[in-house]
Design an enzyme around this catalytic site. Structure first.
Site, PDB file in Angstrom:
ATOM      1  N   ILE A 132       0.892  -1.168   0.000  1.00 13.13           N
ATOM      2  CA  ILE A 132       0.000   0.000   0.000  1.00 13.13           C
ATOM      3  C   ILE A 132       0.925   1.211   0.000  1.00 13.13           C
ATOM      4  O   ILE A 132       1.026   1.969   0.964  1.00 13.13           O
ATOM      5  CB  ILE A 132      -0.930  -0.019   1.227  1.00 13.13           C
ATOM      6  CG1 ILE A 132      -1.609  -1.378   1.383  1.00 13.13           C
ATOM      7  CG2 ILE A 132      -1.981   1.087   1.128  1.00 13.13           C
ATOM      8  CD1 ILE A 132      -2.350  -1.572   2.696  1.00 13.13           C
TER       9      ILE A 132
ATOM     10  N   ASP B 216     -10.292   0.790  -4.409  1.00 12.28           N
ATOM     11  CA  ASP B 216     -11.026   1.149  -5.625  1.00 12.28           C
ATOM     12  C   ASP B 216     -12.350   0.375  -5.698  1.00 12.28           C
ATOM     13  O   ASP B 216     -13.376   0.923  -6.105  1.00 12.28           O
ATOM     14  CB  ASP B 216     -10.182   0.850  -6.866  1.00 12.28           C
ATOM     15  CG  ASP B 216      -8.937   1.703  -6.944  1.00 12.28           C
ATOM     16  OD1 ASP B 216      -8.978   2.860  -6.480  1.00 12.28           O
ATOM     17  OD2 ASP B 216      -7.919   1.214  -7.458  1.00 12.28           O
TER      18      ASP B 216
ATOM     19  N   HIS C 232      -3.950   1.513 -10.419  1.00 15.48           N
ATOM     20  CA  HIS C 232      -4.431   2.093  -9.161  1.00 15.48           C
ATOM     21  C   HIS C 232      -4.089   3.576  -9.098  1.00 15.48           C
ATOM     22  O   HIS C 232      -3.574   4.071  -8.111  1.00 15.48           O
ATOM     23  CB  HIS C 232      -3.795   1.333  -7.989  1.00 15.48           C
ATOM     24  CG  HIS C 232      -4.287   1.752  -6.635  1.00 15.48           C
ATOM     25  ND1 HIS C 232      -5.615   1.731  -6.275  1.00 15.48           N
ATOM     26  CD2 HIS C 232      -3.603   2.210  -5.541  1.00 15.48           C
ATOM     27  CE1 HIS C 232      -5.745   2.135  -5.028  1.00 15.48           C
ATOM     28  NE2 HIS C 232      -4.538   2.446  -4.564  1.00 15.48           N
TER      29      HIS C 232
END
Length: 302
Positions: A100, A132, A159
């Protein structure tokens, strides 16, 4: 059976405090905190923390600030990710590593390539894109009032910005969306992260919703490792046999006893989605290349 919490000593809330807080949850899990000074090297200091880990979630790096591009972050955050990933390579090389760390589109390819150089399995490294999906599901619910439990929007591509492609055509609850609604909803999902950054006035990015999404990803991986196959969208290295247009893409991934089992191909797109997919690939290729260029200049410490 055990949760290890790691952070830097300069963190606003000490890792030991977070661990103490979590240890009061009514589960059988043992929780312990670890902290390093900013100049300490994780590969030298995190042996006890990481040894035996099955899943490592890495929410790290500098957050985006208003006006910042994800490319601006790469130089800083790729180095931060590398420090943790090389410690994982040394102490828990078989663990699934969920990154992340923005920009995910570049950082994940960089770390996968470094794992390859070290002779390790690059499929152990996943980009966590669950937020998302969480956002797309919530936005469809808000627009339709349909049962939220029955809404599961696949989000493919990457992303960041235009690389985020929610496939509303795959969701029965969205079947009556007009083309204008689809386009607006698509844009809403793409811009959701920036909306949070702006709403926080440059004082942070998505944290609480990201924690929820990270837990969702973690649960899918841990269920898979326990023998219960589970699906969750993630950004991963694709199999060459798939013939994917890019080596790294997000789609639904099946997690099993060894981690990533297979990634679903991106197919059956409608006309709007196909056009957007081509747009996504153009931007994503450059971001993947940036990650590969970073990996070409360094290697993991041992």
């Amino acid at each position: 059976s055990e949760l290890c919490v790691f952070d830097l000593t300069l963190a606003m809330v000490p890792a030991e405090g977070v661990a103490a807080d979590l240890s009061h949850l009514e589960t059988k899990v043992k929780v312990k905190g670890y902290a390093l000074d900013k100049d300490d090297k994780p590969v030298e200091k995190l042996g006890e923390c990481l040894t035996g880990c099955d899943l490592v979630l890495v929410p790290a790096g500098m957050p985006r600030k208003p006006g910042m591009t994800r490319a601006d972050l790469l130089g800083v955050n790729a180095g931060i990710a590398k420090n943790i990933v090389e410690a994982c390579a040394k102490y828990c090389p078989n663990a699934v590593v969920g990154l992340i760390v923005n920009p995910v589109n570049s950082v994940v390819p960089a770390m996968c390539e470094l794992y390859k150089k070290a002779g390790l399995d690059p499929k152990k490294i996943c980009g966590v894109t669950s937020l998302d999906i969480v956002r797309a599901n919530k936005f469809v619910y808000e627009a339709t009032g349909a049962d939220l439990a029955g809404i599961d929007v696949p989000v493919v591509g990457g992303h960041a910005g235009a690389t985020i492609l929610p496939l509303f055509s795959k969701v029965p609850a969205a079947k009556d969306f007009t083309p204008e609604q689809v386009e607006a909803m698509d844009k809403h999902v793409q811009d959701a992260g920036t909306d949070v950054v702006n709403a926080k006035g440059g004082k942070g990015s998505a944290t609480l919703s990201m924690a929820y999404a990270g837990a969702k990803f973690g649960n899918a991986v841990l269920c898979g490792l326990a023998g219960e196959e589970n699906e969750e969208c993630a950004y991963v290295l694709r199999d060459e046999a798939e013939g994917a247009k890019l080596p790294y893409l997000a789609s639904k991934v099946t997690f099993g006893a060894a981690g990533v089992m297979k990634a679903a191909p991106i197919e059956g797109l409608n006309e709007y989605e196909q056009k957007r997919y081509e747009e996504c690939l153009t931007q994503l290729k450059g971001e993947i290349d940036a990650g590969l260029e970073f990996a070409a200049t360094t290697e993991l410490a041992k």
